[in-house]
Every structure is written in C-alpha cells, then in structure tokens.
Design a protein around this motif. Sequence first.
Motif, short mmCIF file in Angstrom:
data_model
loop_
_atom_site.label_atom_id
_atom_site.label_comp_id
_atom_site.label_asym_id
_atom_site.label_seq_id
_atom_site.Cartn_x
_atom_site.Cartn_y
_atom_site.Cartn_z
N VAL A 1 2.26 -6.11 28.05
CA VAL A 1 0.97 -6.07 28.75
C VAL A 1 0.63 -7.49 29.17
O VAL A 1 0.71 -8.43 28.37
CB VAL A 1 -0.13 -5.50 27.83
N MET A 2 0.23 -7.67 30.44
CA MET A 2 -0.07 -9.02 30.92
C MET A 2 -1.08 -8.98 32.06
O MET A 2 -1.08 -8.03 32.86
CB MET A 2 1.21 -9.71 31.40
N GLY A 3 -1.92 -9.98 32.14
CA GLY A 3 -2.80 -10.14 33.29
C GLY A 3 -2.04 -10.77 34.44
O GLY A 3 -1.17 -11.62 34.23
N THR A 4 -2.36 -10.38 35.66
CA THR A 4 -1.62 -10.91 36.82
C THR A 4 -1.94 -12.38 37.08
O THR A 4 -1.24 -13.04 37.84
CB THR A 4 -1.91 -10.09 38.09
N ARG A 5 -3.00 -12.90 36.45
CA ARG A 5 -3.33 -14.32 36.58
C ARG A 5 -3.09 -15.09 35.29
O ARG A 5 -3.75 -16.09 35.02
CB ARG A 5 -4.79 -14.47 37.04
N ASP A 6 -2.14 -14.61 34.50
CA ASP A 6 -1.79 -15.29 33.26
C ASP A 6 -1.26 -16.69 33.58
O ASP A 6 -0.30 -16.84 34.33
CB ASP A 6 -0.72 -14.48 32.52
#
Length: 222
Positions: free
Chosen positions: A165-170
């Motif tokens: 799971v990851m944010g696209t602005r990581d």
Amino acid sequence: MSNCTVESTTVETSDGVKLHARLFKPREEIKGNLVVVLVHPYSILGGCQGLLKGIAAGLAEKGYRAVTFDMRGAGKSSGRASLTGFAEIKDVIAVCKWVCEHLSVDRILLVGSSAGAPISGSAVDHIEQVVGYVSLGYPFGMTASILFGRHHNAILQSPKPKLFVMGTRDGFTSVKQLNNKLSSAAGRVETHLIEGVGHFQMEGPAYDAQMVNLILEFVASL
C-alpha cells in the motif's frame, strides 16, 4: 477503543532485549485463528507502537486480535535501535513467537509501516506461521535504499502473499520505483495506491480506517 480491550506485556528477544508490547482484543467474538502483528516506523525518527494503535484498535473492533510493540530502543523497550534495522528483525521474530505460544494461533499476518516494512519483510520467511505480509509505505527509493536496500530481496523473493500500500506522492518511493521493484517479486503480489497522498500523511490517523479495511480484505483472501 470502546469495542476492544488492551493488555500490556513484555517479550524477550533471543539476544535478551525486553520489548514492550500491547495486545488489542475484541470485546465480542474473536474471528478466525489469525493474529495481526504490526511493526512501527523507524525508531531513530521517533517511530513507536503508539503510531499503530488506531489500526490495531480498528482491527480488534472488527473481531481480530492485533499486537503492537516498541522495537529495541523505542518507547519502554530496552536495547538500542540500529541504523539499518537488522537487529530489529530479532524483535519481530520474538513477538511472533510469543503470539504463537501465548495466543495459541498458527496464522500471523505481518504488517509493516514505513521502515517497519523492510524490517518485517526480512522476518517473513523466518516465521513459519506468517501466512501473509502487508507493507504500508515501503521505502524502496534510492535515498532510503542506502539504509534499507539490503532488506529488499528477503520480501521480494518470499513466496508468501504480499500487499503493498502506498500513496502516489510518497516522498521515499515513486510509483515507478515501486512497480520496478515488484516486477521481479515471487509469489502473489498486490498493490494498492492511494491517490495524492504522501508518506507521512498516510501514516496519520486520518487513514487508519482505510488501512484497516485494506488489511481485512487481504486477510479474507488468504
């Protein structure tokens, strides 16, 4: 946390470190013979089990037991934190062993947040009872890899089911870097991207409920 109870305990590692752990239990019926063990972000930057209490409580309210703990050198745990997270693999293994012995379970889901993702990923194949792995913001990027790069192969080569799971602005890992890394991964691999969300933003309490739902969907598929 009205629909769950929280118990504190101490877990000793193979090298004598004493870890402070918390068990979150449902007040109502317990679902399934599976416990979720949550591994917190980087101790050196202030990571501790308190950051995961919202997710742990949310899982308990949905019927699943969850365990959080302070890795060595964090919170009330003894010992010293390591820069690269290799000593902390012993912490994850010790907590999982405690879970199996004291909670009479033979199925564990390991969930690692931020630096807790590479650390728990390196422990996955050392623990027979681990049936799956969830990463919340794995730091795969170039800069983070200076510290955690030697952890990558352990989880990428593991045959056990994995969810990233990851944010696209990581800020630590781009979507491209994530996809490149996972393209060579063994076994079943899933990703879930959260649009427009940064690394530390995703760690915040505003996303706890979403993390709980993603974890439970993954549990249902195991």
